[in-house]
Design a protein around this motif. Structure first.
Motif, PDB file in Angstrom:
ATOM      1  N   ILE A 116       1.307  -1.264   0.369  1.00  0.00           N
ATOM      2  CA  ILE A 116       0.061   0.181   0.633  1.00  0.00           C
ATOM      3  C   ILE A 116       0.832   1.461  -0.140  1.00  0.00           C
ATOM      4  O   ILE A 116       0.328   2.656  -0.069  1.00  0.00           O
ATOM      5  CB  ILE A 116      -0.711  -0.102   1.544  1.00  0.00           C
ATOM      6  N   GLY A 117       2.176   1.459   0.457  1.00  0.00           N
ATOM      7  CA  GLY A 117       2.600   1.807  -0.240  1.00  0.00           C
ATOM      8  C   GLY A 117       3.224   2.994   0.948  1.00  0.00           C
ATOM      9  O   GLY A 117       4.483   3.686   1.449  1.00  0.00           O
ATOM     10  N   LYS A 118       3.652   2.522   1.855  1.00  0.00           N
ATOM     11  CA  LYS A 118       3.969   2.668   3.729  1.00  0.00           C
ATOM     12  C   LYS A 118       5.006   2.222   3.525  1.00  0.00           C
ATOM     13  O   LYS A 118       5.640   1.263   3.305  1.00  0.00           O
ATOM     14  CB  LYS A 118       3.316   2.084   4.322  1.00  0.00           C
ATOM     15  N   TYR A 119       5.574   2.729   4.413  1.00  0.00           N
ATOM     16  CA  TYR A 119       6.827   2.316   5.461  1.00  0.00           C
ATOM     17  C   TYR A 119       6.712   1.687   6.707  1.00  0.00           C
ATOM     18  O   TYR A 119       6.215   1.928   7.603  1.00  0.00           O
ATOM     19  CB  TYR A 119       8.186   3.624   5.569  1.00  0.00           C
ATOM     20  N   SER A 120       6.809   0.178   6.620  1.00  0.00           N
ATOM     21  CA  SER A 120       6.800  -0.438   8.356  1.00  0.00           C
ATOM     22  C   SER A 120       7.863  -0.266   8.852  1.00  0.00           C
ATOM     23  O   SER A 120       8.847   0.481   8.477  1.00  0.00           O
ATOM     24  CB  SER A 120       6.033  -1.903   7.959  1.00  0.00           C
ATOM     25  N   TYR A 121       7.540   0.289  10.219  1.00  0.00           N
ATOM     26  CA  TYR A 121       8.481   0.041  11.207  1.00  0.00           C
ATOM     27  C   TYR A 121       8.509  -1.156  11.557  1.00  0.00           C
ATOM     28  O   TYR A 121       7.282  -1.815  12.854  1.00  0.00           O
ATOM     29  CB  TYR A 121       7.485   1.438  11.828  1.00  0.00           C
ATOM     30  N   ILE A 122       9.730  -1.998  12.046  1.00  0.00           N
ATOM     31  CA  ILE A 122       9.826  -2.627  12.736  1.00  0.00           C
ATOM     32  C   ILE A 122      11.525  -2.319  14.365  1.00  0.00           C
ATOM     33  O   ILE A 122      12.036  -1.626  13.766  1.00  0.00           O
ATOM     34  CB  ILE A 122      10.164  -3.609  12.587  1.00  0.00           C
ATOM     35  N   PRO A 123      11.081  -2.039  15.482  1.00  0.00           N
ATOM     36  CA  PRO A 123      12.083  -1.300  15.718  1.00  0.00           C
ATOM     37  C   PRO A 123      13.351  -2.044  16.226  1.00  0.00           C
ATOM     38  O   PRO A 123      13.141  -2.905  15.532  1.00  0.00           O
ATOM     39  CB  PRO A 123      11.336  -1.926  17.269  1.00  0.00           C
ATOM     40  N   TRP A 124      13.876  -1.346  15.957  1.00  0.00           N
ATOM     41  CA  TRP A 124      15.565  -1.045  15.932  1.00  0.00           C
ATOM     42  C   TRP A 124      15.823  -1.567  14.300  1.00  0.00           C
ATOM     43  O   TRP A 124      16.805  -1.368  14.420  1.00  0.00           O
ATOM     44  CB  TRP A 124      15.628  -2.844  17.684  1.00  0.00           C
ATOM     45  N   VAL A 125      15.825  -3.158  14.476  1.00  0.00           N
ATOM     46  CA  VAL A 125      15.363  -3.549  12.501  1.00  0.00           C
ATOM     47  C   VAL A 125      15.264  -1.641  11.426  1.00  0.00           C
ATOM     48  O   VAL A 125      16.089  -1.650  11.485  1.00  0.00           O
ATOM     49  CB  VAL A 125      14.855  -3.904  11.924  1.00  0.00           C
ATOM     50  N   SER A 126      13.978  -1.364  11.342  1.00  0.00           N
ATOM     51  CA  SER A 126      13.735  -0.222  10.534  1.00  0.00           C
ATOM     52  C   SER A 126      14.748   0.984  11.058  1.00  0.00           C
ATOM     53  O   SER A 126      14.888   1.815  10.607  1.00  0.00           O
ATOM     54  CB  SER A 126      12.778   0.259  11.108  1.00  0.00           C
ATOM     55  N   ASP A 127      15.098   1.730  12.348  1.00  0.00           N
ATOM     56  CA  ASP A 127      16.329   2.126  13.261  1.00  0.00           C
ATOM     57  C   ASP A 127      18.330   2.099  12.507  1.00  0.00           C
ATOM     58  O   ASP A 127      18.085   2.894  12.070  1.00  0.00           O
ATOM     59  CB  ASP A 127      16.252   2.331  13.897  1.00  0.00           C
ATOM     60  N   ILE A 128      17.562   1.188  12.601  1.00  0.00           N
ATOM     61  CA  ILE A 128      19.662   0.342  11.390  1.00  0.00           C
ATOM     62  C   ILE A 128      19.151   1.008  10.393  1.00  0.00           C
ATOM     63  O   ILE A 128      19.674   1.046   9.621  1.00  0.00           O
ATOM     64  CB  ILE A 128      19.636  -0.891  11.902  1.00  0.00           C
ATOM     65  N   ILE A 129      18.283   0.925   9.191  1.00  0.00           N
ATOM     66  CA  ILE A 129      17.231   0.723   8.443  1.00  0.00           C
ATOM     67  C   ILE A 129      17.827   2.381   7.190  1.00  0.00           C
ATOM     68  O   ILE A 129      18.567   2.348   6.842  1.00  0.00           O
ATOM     69  CB  ILE A 129      16.692   0.015   7.017  1.00  0.00           C
ATOM     70  N   ASP A 130      16.668   2.450   8.977  1.00  0.00           N
ATOM     71  CA  ASP A 130      16.574   4.506   8.309  1.00  0.00           C
ATOM     72  C   ASP A 130      17.952   5.144   8.831  1.00  0.00           C
ATOM     73  O   ASP A 130      18.421   5.718   7.589  1.00  0.00           O
ATOM     74  CB  ASP A 130      15.416   4.890   9.249  1.00  0.00           C
ATOM     75  N   GLN A 131      19.102   4.588   9.580  1.00  0.00           N
ATOM     76  CA  GLN A 131      20.129   5.222   9.050  1.00  0.00           C
ATOM     77  C   GLN A 131      21.110   4.914   8.087  1.00  0.00           C
ATOM     78  O   GLN A 131      22.126   5.687   7.706  1.00  0.00           O
ATOM     79  CB  GLN A 131      21.512   4.994  10.712  1.00  0.00           C
ATOM     80  N   ASN A 132      20.815   4.122   7.467  1.00  0.00           N
ATOM     81  CA  ASN A 132      22.030   3.662   6.354  1.00  0.00           C
ATOM     82  C   ASN A 132      20.976   4.313   4.950  1.00  0.00           C
ATOM     83  O   ASN A 132      21.754   3.793   4.194  1.00  0.00           O
ATOM     84  CB  ASN A 132      22.239   2.633   6.253  1.00  0.00           C
ATOM     85  N   ILE A 133      20.005   4.586   5.056  1.00  0.00           N
ATOM     86  CA  ILE A 133      18.938   4.703   3.478  1.00  0.00           C
ATOM     87  C   ILE A 133      18.335   6.416   4.140  1.00  0.00           C
ATOM     88  O   ILE A 133      18.103   6.944   4.443  1.00  0.00           O
ATOM     89  CB  ILE A 133      17.913   4.121   3.974  1.00  0.00           C
ATOM     90  N   SER A 134      18.824   6.848   2.528  1.00  0.00           N
ATOM     91  CA  SER A 134      18.437   8.288   2.577  1.00  0.00           C
ATOM     92  C   SER A 134      16.883   8.515   1.846  1.00  0.00           C
ATOM     93  O   SER A 134      17.447   8.060   0.889  1.00  0.00           O
ATOM     94  CB  SER A 134      19.686   9.317   2.013  1.00  0.00           C
ATOM     95  N   ARG A 135      16.724   9.225   2.242  1.00  0.00           N
ATOM     96  CA  ARG A 135      14.535   9.289   2.337  1.00  0.00           C
ATOM     97  C   ARG A 135      14.222  10.875   1.676  1.00  0.00           C
ATOM     98  O   ARG A 135      15.191  11.891   2.701  1.00  0.00           O
ATOM     99  CB  ARG A 135      13.816   8.599   3.440  1.00  0.00           C
TER     100      ARG A 135
END
Length: 135
Positions: A116-135
């Motif tokens: 549906i086009g959303k960014y799913s959030y998983i604690p700790w995992v999504s934070d690591i991915i967010d730090q390495n991906i520039s949105r």
């Protein structure tokens, strides 16, 4: 978060990436490497998150297997471990065990939110991915 919604092909690839435990995303990364195409942040986020989750599942299953084998040598604890293993792995719903049902529900949640086009959030995992991906 991005203002515009991702294209349908991006959403399909993101959903399939979760359902195949990162394999479709890995192939998409290889195709992007050969064609020198830059992936959009939405697709990068979901591909890397699915690969990270898949590696986490594999490592967790190996560690639990080793721990179970080690505990099986202890006289009283081996019966408790065997009982817990039996209860977690016995077929419950449509011949799926409790562990399988939880994992499949988790993967379906991730696939649906990415579709549906959303960014799913998983604690700790999504934070690591967010730090390495520039949105």
């Amino acid at each position: 978060m991005r203002e515009d919604t991702p294209f349908m092909i991006e959403r399909i690839v993101a959903a399939l990436t979760y359902l195949t435990m990162g394999m479709v995303g890995f192939i998409w990364l290889i195709i992007g490497l050969f064609t020198k195409a830059r992936l959009k942040p939405f697709l990068q986020y979901h591909i890397f998150q699915s690969i990270f989750i898949s590696l986490g599942f594999a490592l967790l299953s190996i560690l639990i297997g080793w721990l179970s084998n080690i505990l099986s040598f202890i006289p009283i604890i081996n019966q408790i471990v065997a009982q817990i293993t039996f209860w977690l792995n016995m077929p419950l719903i449509f011949d799926y065990s409790l562990i399988q049902a939880v994992i499949y529900l988790f993967l379906i949640y991730l696939a649906v939110t990415s579709f549906i086009g959303k960014y799913s959030y998983i604690p700790w995992v999504s934070d690591i991915i967010d730090q390495n991906i520039s949105r």
